[in-house]
Scaffold this motif. Structure first.
Motif, mmCIF file in Angstrom:
data_model
loop_
_atom_site.group_PDB
_atom_site.id
_atom_site.type_symbol
_atom_site.label_atom_id
_atom_site.label_comp_id
_atom_site.label_asym_id
_atom_site.label_seq_id
_atom_site.Cartn_x
_atom_site.Cartn_y
_atom_site.Cartn_z
ATOM 1 N N LYS A 193 53.492 47.608 70.169
ATOM 2 C CA LYS A 193 53.936 48.957 70.459
ATOM 3 C C LYS A 193 54.258 49.199 71.936
ATOM 4 O O LYS A 193 55.286 49.784 72.249
ATOM 5 C CB LYS A 193 52.885 49.961 69.985
ATOM 6 C CG LYS A 193 53.462 51.091 69.174
ATOM 7 C CD LYS A 193 52.353 51.897 68.528
ATOM 8 C CE LYS A 193 52.905 52.975 67.614
ATOM 9 N NZ LYS A 193 51.826 53.623 66.833
ATOM 10 N N GLN A 216 57.580 47.904 72.613
ATOM 11 C CA GLN A 216 58.625 48.696 71.965
ATOM 12 C C GLN A 216 58.861 50.002 72.719
ATOM 13 O O GLN A 216 59.989 50.389 72.969
ATOM 14 C CB GLN A 216 58.196 48.975 70.524
ATOM 15 C CG GLN A 216 59.366 49.161 69.558
ATOM 16 C CD GLN A 216 59.661 50.637 69.348
ATOM 17 O OE1 GLN A 216 58.894 51.502 69.786
ATOM 18 N NE2 GLN A 216 60.772 50.923 68.682
ATOM 19 N N GLU A 217 57.767 50.627 73.108
ATOM 20 C CA GLU A 217 57.899 51.897 73.817
ATOM 21 C C GLU A 217 58.568 51.722 75.181
ATOM 22 O O GLU A 217 59.415 52.509 75.575
ATOM 23 C CB GLU A 217 56.527 52.557 73.980
ATOM 24 C CG GLU A 217 56.059 53.187 72.682
ATOM 25 C CD GLU A 217 54.579 53.540 72.711
ATOM 26 O OE1 GLU A 217 53.912 53.298 73.740
ATOM 27 O OE2 GLU A 217 54.080 54.044 71.684
ATOM 28 N N TRP A 218 58.152 50.673 75.861
ATOM 29 C CA TRP A 218 58.736 50.458 77.188
ATOM 30 C C TRP A 218 60.234 50.225 77.082
ATOM 31 O O TRP A 218 61.024 50.799 77.812
ATOM 32 C CB TRP A 218 58.048 49.285 77.892
ATOM 33 C CG TRP A 218 58.455 49.176 79.324
ATOM 34 C CD1 TRP A 218 57.916 49.838 80.384
ATOM 35 C CD2 TRP A 218 59.531 48.388 79.840
ATOM 36 N NE1 TRP A 218 58.582 49.500 81.540
ATOM 37 C CE2 TRP A 218 59.569 48.612 81.234
ATOM 38 C CE3 TRP A 218 60.449 47.509 79.271
ATOM 39 C CZ2 TRP A 218 60.502 47.993 82.058
ATOM 40 C CZ3 TRP A 218 61.379 46.885 80.090
ATOM 41 C CH2 TRP A 218 61.396 47.131 81.469
ATOM 42 N N THR A 258 62.210 51.056 74.728
ATOM 43 C CA THR A 258 62.937 52.195 74.180
ATOM 44 C C THR A 258 63.286 53.233 75.244
ATOM 45 O O THR A 258 64.269 53.951 75.120
ATOM 46 C CB THR A 258 62.131 52.835 73.039
ATOM 47 O OG1 THR A 258 61.953 51.843 72.024
ATOM 48 C CG2 THR A 258 62.841 54.020 72.440
ATOM 49 N N GLN A 259 62.472 53.278 76.304
ATOM 50 C CA GLN A 259 62.827 54.147 77.440
ATOM 51 C C GLN A 259 64.293 54.000 77.829
ATOM 52 O O GLN A 259 64.925 54.928 78.290
ATOM 53 C CB GLN A 259 62.062 53.710 78.702
ATOM 54 C CG GLN A 259 60.613 53.979 78.761
ATOM 55 C CD GLN A 259 60.122 53.659 80.173
ATOM 56 O OE1 GLN A 259 60.158 52.500 80.566
ATOM 57 N NE2 GLN A 259 59.712 54.674 80.907
ATOM 58 N N GLN A 273 64.681 44.792 72.073
ATOM 59 C CA GLN A 273 64.384 45.949 71.235
ATOM 60 C C GLN A 273 64.507 45.580 69.763
ATOM 61 O O GLN A 273 63.646 45.907 68.951
ATOM 62 C CB GLN A 273 65.347 47.089 71.590
ATOM 63 C CG GLN A 273 64.796 48.466 71.346
ATOM 64 C CD GLN A 273 65.270 49.006 70.013
ATOM 65 O OE1 GLN A 273 66.118 48.410 69.349
ATOM 66 N NE2 GLN A 273 64.706 50.144 69.623
ATOM 67 N N GLN A 286 58.111 46.567 63.412
ATOM 68 C CA GLN A 286 57.742 47.966 63.288
ATOM 69 C C GLN A 286 57.316 48.287 61.864
ATOM 70 O O GLN A 286 56.446 49.114 61.640
ATOM 71 C CB GLN A 286 58.930 48.849 63.676
ATOM 72 C CG GLN A 286 58.530 50.170 64.244
ATOM 73 C CD GLN A 286 59.710 50.860 64.893
ATOM 74 O OE1 GLN A 286 60.871 50.504 64.649
ATOM 75 N NE2 GLN A 286 59.436 51.848 65.720
#
Lengths: 116, 116
Positions: free
Chosen positions: A79, A82-84, A86-87, B82, B89
């Motif tokens: 996660k 993924q979050e990084w 997605t920024q 990504q 996910q």
DNA sequence: TAAATATATTCCTATATTGGAATATGTCAA
DNA sequence: TTGACATATTCCAATATAGGAATATATTTA
């Protein structure tokens, strides 16, 4: 000075192509070390060592089953990555891309063929 | 034998914390090397060297402006990361997680306090 | 208990980087 | 042209791995 420790976060763990292969092999499955070795064509220590790294960052979870160890992916640990990543998604939306590519070409001086 | 080259794909490029900091500083902005050095408190060669790595994997784009070089993020190059991460996910959906955690606890033999 | 099996770990070597310092390169301004 | 400024590159030292081979550590089975 020197290099820092690089392996002990998910970013670094997945930077190693072999470890990505391992995670792909484990996606959805639970597999033993020897099954992984067979599937990937690696020797056993190689599998074990990479699994240890993945385990340290919690990307895989191990379960003992007799003399076997069954590994599975713990996607939660992905996660942060993924979050990084997605920024930055805001900057690659299709329309912006098209414009960006164009501007980039122009700026870079990628002249089209209208030069003799 | 030995380690392979590790820097020349986006996975490895973003594995380095300094390079992530650089990309964060550049998110949305276009900045010169010295501006980055100032913002991050690094010396100039350090900034330049990391920028070169990011440039090689196309994560940043450079534009000459007089004696300055203005860098910006090229988020497109983050796409492979990504996409790869997003594969997983499916396995971290909230409900599955909760179940998975529970099963994991049970399987791991994390006994609750009902043992004297 | 001994042999066999599954896996982890240790030892060693080759190589990849990172980081700082010094230096080279390029560009503008006087 | 010369000096100042911005950036890239080279040189060097310190260290982090990856990989293979050998070995240690369970655990099951005969």
């Amino acid at each position: 000075m020197a290099r820092k420790r690089t392996t002990y976060d998910p970013f670094n763990a997945i930077a190693e192509p072999n470890r990505r292969a391992l995670l792909e092999a484990l996606a959805g499955n639970s597999l033993t070390v020897s099954a992984l070795a067979l599937a990937l064509g690696w020797n056993q220590p190689k599998v074990s060592k990479h699994l240890q790294v993945l385990k340290e960052v919690d990307l895989v979870v191990e379960r003992k089953e007799g003399r076997f160890r069954v590994y599975r992916v713990n996607a939660q640990a992905m996660k942060p990555v993924q979050e990084w990543v997605t920024q930055f998604q805001a900057f690659w939306a299709p329309r912006l891309d098209a414009l960006g590519d164009y501007l980039n070409e122009v700026q870079t001086g990628e002249q089209t063929d209208d030069e003799p």
